[in-house]
Design a protein around this motif. Structure first.
Motif, PDB file in Angstrom:
ATOM      1  N   PHE A   1       0.821  -1.214   0.000  1.00 34.90           N
ATOM      2  CA  PHE A   1       0.000   0.000   0.000  1.00 34.90           C
ATOM      3  C   PHE A   1       0.854   1.262   0.000  1.00 34.90           C
ATOM      4  O   PHE A   1       0.552   2.226  -0.702  1.00 34.90           O
ATOM      5  N   LEU A   2       1.951   1.260   0.741  1.00 31.18           N
ATOM      6  CA  LEU A   2       2.723   2.475   0.940  1.00 31.18           C
ATOM      7  C   LEU A   2       3.844   2.685  -0.076  1.00 31.18           C
ATOM      8  O   LEU A   2       4.198   3.825  -0.367  1.00 31.18           O
ATOM      9  N   SER A   3       4.400   1.629  -0.616  1.00 33.73           N
ATOM     10  CA  SER A   3       5.752   1.706  -1.199  1.00 33.73           C
ATOM     11  C   SER A   3       5.812   1.925  -2.702  1.00 33.73           C
ATOM     12  O   SER A   3       4.908   1.561  -3.456  1.00 33.73           O
ATOM     13  N   ASP A   4       6.957   2.488  -3.117  1.00 33.69           N
ATOM     14  CA  ASP A   4       7.364   2.471  -4.519  1.00 33.69           C
ATOM     15  C   ASP A   4       8.065   1.156  -4.845  1.00 33.69           C
ATOM     16  O   ASP A   4       7.915   0.622  -5.938  1.00 33.69           O
ATOM     17  N   ARG A   5       8.862   0.677  -3.884  1.00 34.76           N
ATOM     18  CA  ARG A   5       9.548  -0.612  -4.037  1.00 34.76           C
ATOM     19  C   ARG A   5       9.539  -1.352  -2.707  1.00 34.76           C
ATOM     20  O   ARG A   5       9.493  -0.725  -1.646  1.00 34.76           O
ATOM     21  N   VAL A   6       9.618  -2.672  -2.783  1.00 33.16           N
ATOM     22  CA  VAL A   6       9.702  -3.506  -1.595  1.00 33.16           C
ATOM     23  C   VAL A   6      10.941  -4.384  -1.707  1.00 33.16           C
ATOM     24  O   VAL A   6      11.147  -5.061  -2.727  1.00 33.16           O
ATOM     25  N   LEU A   7      11.782  -4.345  -0.670  1.00 31.49           N
ATOM     26  CA  LEU A   7      12.936  -5.226  -0.572  1.00 31.49           C
ATOM     27  C   LEU A   7      12.574  -6.352   0.378  1.00 31.49           C
ATOM     28  O   LEU A   7      12.150  -6.095   1.506  1.00 31.49           O
ATOM     29  N   VAL A   8      12.721  -7.589  -0.075  1.00 30.00           N
ATOM     30  CA  VAL A   8      12.344  -8.744   0.735  1.00 30.00           C
ATOM     31  C   VAL A   8      13.603  -9.388   1.302  1.00 30.00           C
ATOM     32  O   VAL A   8      14.540  -9.705   0.553  1.00 30.00           O
ATOM     33  N   MET A   9      13.617  -9.570   2.637  1.00 31.28           N
ATOM     34  CA  MET A   9      14.762 -10.178   3.297  1.00 31.28           C
ATOM     35  C   MET A   9      14.450 -11.609   3.727  1.00 31.28           C
ATOM     36  O   MET A   9      13.333 -11.926   4.128  1.00 31.28           O
ATOM     37  N   ALA A  10      15.467 -12.450   3.628  1.00 32.18           N
ATOM     38  CA  ALA A  10      15.393 -13.816   4.142  1.00 32.18           C
ATOM     39  C   ALA A  10      16.192 -13.888   5.431  1.00 32.18           C
ATOM     40  O   ALA A  10      17.050 -13.047   5.710  1.00 32.18           O
ATOM     41  N   ASP A  11      15.929 -14.922   6.201  1.00 26.70           N
ATOM     42  CA  ASP A  11      16.505 -15.050   7.533  1.00 26.70           C
ATOM     43  C   ASP A  11      17.783 -15.877   7.529  1.00 26.70           C
ATOM     44  O   ASP A  11      17.996 -16.716   6.679  1.00 26.70           O
ATOM     45  N   ARG A  12      18.644 -15.617   8.532  1.00 29.21           N
ATOM     46  CA  ARG A  12      19.755 -16.456   8.964  1.00 29.21           C
ATOM     47  C   ARG A  12      20.741 -16.841   7.859  1.00 29.21           C
ATOM     48  O   ARG A  12      20.700 -17.971   7.383  1.00 29.21           O
ATOM     49  N   PRO A  13      21.677 -16.007   7.553  1.00 31.40           N
ATOM     50  CA  PRO A  13      21.758 -14.588   7.944  1.00 31.40           C
ATOM     51  C   PRO A  13      20.852 -13.736   7.066  1.00 31.40           C
ATOM     52  O   PRO A  13      20.465 -14.154   5.977  1.00 31.40           O
ATOM     53  N   GLY A  14      20.543 -12.533   7.539  1.00 34.78           N
ATOM     54  CA  GLY A  14      19.660 -11.658   6.795  1.00 34.78           C
ATOM     55  C   GLY A  14      20.277 -11.213   5.482  1.00 34.78           C
ATOM     56  O   GLY A  14      21.412 -10.750   5.438  1.00 34.78           O
ATOM     57  N   LYS A  15      19.540 -11.398   4.412  1.00 36.11           N
ATOM     58  CA  LYS A  15      20.001 -10.948   3.099  1.00 36.11           C
ATOM     59  C   LYS A  15      18.787 -10.567   2.264  1.00 36.11           C
ATOM     60  O   LYS A  15      17.676 -11.070   2.492  1.00 36.11           O
ATOM     61  N   ILE A  16      18.974  -9.685   1.308  1.00 39.70           N
ATOM     62  CA  ILE A  16      17.897  -9.282   0.416  1.00 39.70           C
ATOM     63  C   ILE A  16      17.801 -10.295  -0.716  1.00 39.70           C
ATOM     64  O   ILE A  16      18.756 -10.507  -1.462  1.00 39.70           O
ATOM     65  N   ILE A  17      16.643 -10.947  -0.820  1.00 37.07           N
ATOM     66  CA  ILE A  17      16.470 -12.002  -1.820  1.00 37.07           C
ATOM     67  C   ILE A  17      15.640 -11.560  -3.014  1.00 37.07           C
ATOM     68  O   ILE A  17      15.653 -12.221  -4.053  1.00 37.07           O
ATOM     69  N   GLU A  18      14.920 -10.452  -2.871  1.00 39.62           N
ATOM     70  CA  GLU A  18      14.104  -9.990  -4.000  1.00 39.62           C
ATOM     71  C   GLU A  18      13.782  -8.509  -3.842  1.00 39.62           C
ATOM     72  O   GLU A  18      13.662  -7.989  -2.722  1.00 39.62           O
ATOM     73  N   GLU A  19      13.646  -7.855  -4.969  1.00 34.83           N
ATOM     74  CA  GLU A  19      13.246  -6.449  -5.023  1.00 34.83           C
ATOM     75  C   GLU A  19      12.064  -6.348  -5.970  1.00 34.83           C
ATOM     76  O   GLU A  19      12.145  -6.792  -7.112  1.00 34.83           O
ATOM     77  N   VAL A  20      10.968  -5.802  -5.499  1.00 31.25           N
ATOM     78  CA  VAL A  20       9.750  -5.724  -6.306  1.00 31.25           C
ATOM     79  C   VAL A  20       9.305  -4.264  -6.407  1.00 31.25           C
ATOM     80  O   VAL A  20       9.100  -3.598  -5.386  1.00 31.25           O
ATOM     81  N   THR A  21       9.161  -3.773  -7.619  1.00 29.65           N
ATOM     82  CA  THR A  21       8.643  -2.436  -7.853  1.00 29.65           C
ATOM     83  C   THR A  21       7.123  -2.479  -7.807  1.00 29.65           C
ATOM     84  O   THR A  21       6.500  -3.320  -8.456  1.00 29.65           O
ATOM     85  N   ILE A  22       6.528  -1.573  -7.032  1.00 31.56           N
ATOM     86  CA  ILE A  22       5.081  -1.536  -6.879  1.00 31.56           C
ATOM     87  C   ILE A  22       4.515  -0.482  -7.825  1.00 31.56           C
ATOM     88  O   ILE A  22       4.501   0.710  -7.520  1.00 31.56           O
ATOM     89  N   ASP A  23       4.060  -0.925  -8.976  1.00 29.72           N
ATOM     90  CA  ASP A  23       3.517  -0.007  -9.982  1.00 29.72           C
ATOM     91  C   ASP A  23       2.012   0.138  -9.798  1.00 29.72           C
ATOM     92  O   ASP A  23       1.208  -0.324 -10.615  1.00 29.72           O
ATOM     93  N   LEU A  24       1.633   0.801  -8.714  1.00 29.93           N
ATOM     94  CA  LEU A  24       0.239   1.157  -8.477  1.00 29.93           C
ATOM     95  C   LEU A  24       0.115   2.671  -8.593  1.00 29.93           C
ATOM     96  O   LEU A  24       1.032   3.403  -8.214  1.00 29.93           O
ATOM     97  N   PRO A  25      -1.011   3.157  -9.118  1.00 30.40           N
ATOM     98  CA  PRO A  25      -1.151   4.603  -9.341  1.00 30.40           C
ATOM     99  C   PRO A  25      -1.008   5.411  -8.052  1.00 30.40           C
ATOM    100  O   PRO A  25      -1.426   4.985  -6.981  1.00 30.40           O
ATOM    101  N   ARG A  26      -0.400   6.573  -8.159  1.00 24.89           N
ATOM    102  CA  ARG A  26      -0.351   7.570  -7.091  1.00 24.89           C
ATOM    103  C   ARG A  26      -1.006   8.839  -7.607  1.00 24.89           C
ATOM    104  O   ARG A  26      -0.934   9.128  -8.805  1.00 24.89           O
ATOM    105  N   PRO A  27      -1.647   9.613  -6.706  1.00 30.65           N
ATOM    106  CA  PRO A  27      -1.779   9.377  -5.263  1.00 30.65           C
ATOM    107  C   PRO A  27      -2.679   8.186  -4.970  1.00 30.65           C
ATOM    108  O   PRO A  27      -3.574   7.866  -5.766  1.00 30.65           O
ATOM    109  N   ARG A  28      -2.433   7.551  -3.821  1.00 27.85           N
ATOM    110  CA  ARG A  28      -3.193   6.372  -3.423  1.00 27.85           C
ATOM    111  C   ARG A  28      -4.128   6.705  -2.271  1.00 27.85           C
ATOM    112  O   ARG A  28      -3.829   7.563  -1.455  1.00 27.85           O
ATOM    113  N   ASP A  29      -5.235   5.997  -2.215  1.00 30.39           N
ATOM    114  CA  ASP A  29      -6.103   6.057  -1.042  1.00 30.39           C
ATOM    115  C   ASP A  29      -6.523   4.631  -0.715  1.00 30.39           C
ATOM    116  O   ASP A  29      -6.474   3.734  -1.572  1.00 30.39           O
TER     117      ASP A  29
END
Length: 272
Positions: free
Chosen positions: A219-247
């Motif tokens: 709902f909030l983001s332009d992009r989302v970085l997804v982290m995996a556990d043990r050890p923490g690392k970024i496994i995926e980056e997803v661009t959120i192409d939803l129209p702005r302004p949002r409600d």
């Protein structure tokens, strides 16, 4: 890190917010590693956040999200790699970075106004300028009527709004938020998501939000970085192409909103 053009991820359509132009990152990490004794908390973290971009870091509890934010905030050191703000190595807290934590840090003996203006007092902001800044923040956060109330007289959501005010009063261009609504009930959390989005859409600060809520991140983001556990690392980056302004009503009703939530659930292993 996986490509955002993964099968199943909704792609850009007419009316969606276009990708930001290539500009120098406000926040950047390259090959970042952090250990606590024998425990490796973060491993080879790479990401960048552009000016005025809203980026969420999503992951399960204990994956190192908060550790990453505290490094960016200059609150804890890291061992190897690099972490920079506006191209400068992060060594300590900075005046151009505001931080909001999950647990509000309001002083019980001060009023809402006293708590919100505390940082400005510490920074020796002139009294007249301080009053103008605090009045503006209280108005933005719909807290003007409660300026003389003490923390124990406020609801949990109002205390969190006041905590956001503490970070906003100095008007920092960068805002770091560590699960600021995680301790609240679902209804209050949804209301504050809308409030945060309104503030960002009006003031366009660079925001890094730590969360474990998939719907909140989408709902909030332009992009989302997804982290995996043990050890923490970024496994995926997803661009959120939803129209702005949002409600809330319109955005959450979009089919693409549900598709993003479902896809990120699969990435995090909480959906088939």
């Amino acid at each position: 890190m996986a490509s955002v053009a993964t099968a199943g991820v909704p792609q850009h359509e007419e009316g969606a917010r276009p990708a930001a132009e290539a500009v120098a990152n406000h926040i950047e990490a390259k090959g970042l590693n952090k250990t606590f004794g024998q425990f490796k908390a973060l491993e080879d973290i790479d990401f960048g956040i552009r000016p005025q971009e809203f980026v969420s870091v999503l992951g399960p509890s204990g994956c190192g999200k908060s550790t990453l934010l505290r490094i960016v905030a200059g609150l804890i050191p890291y061992e190897t790699g690099s972490a920079t703000i506006k191209g400068e190595k992060i060594r300590s807290p900075r005046p151009d970075v505001g931080v909001v934590f999950q647990t509000n840090n309001m002083l019980p003996w001060l009023t809402v106004r006293g708590n919100v203006e505390l940082g400005a007092r510490i920074r020796n902001m002139p009294a007249d300028a301080r009053k103008v800044a605090v009045d503006k923040v209280l108005d933005v956060l719909s807290l003007t009527k409660f300026a003389d109330a003490h923390p124990h007289q406020l609801s949990g959501g109002m205390r969190q709004r006041a905590s956001i005010g503490q970070a906003l009063v100095l008007d920092p261009p960068i805002l770091l938020m560590d699960e600021p609504f995680g301790a609240l009930d679902a209804l209050t959390r949804d209301k504050l998501n809308v409030e945060l989005l309104r503030i960002w859409q009006e003031h366009r600060k660079t925001v890094m939000l730590i969360t474990h809520s998939i719907a909140e991140a989408v709902f909030l983001s332009d992009r989302v970085l997804v982290m995996a556990d043990r050890p923490g690392k970024i496994i995926e980056e997803v661009t959120i192409d939803l129209p702005r302004p949002r409600d809330a009503a319109t955005t959450r009703a979009l089919p693409k909103f549900g598709e993003y939530v479902a896809y990120l659930g699969k990435v995090m292993g909480v959906a088939n």
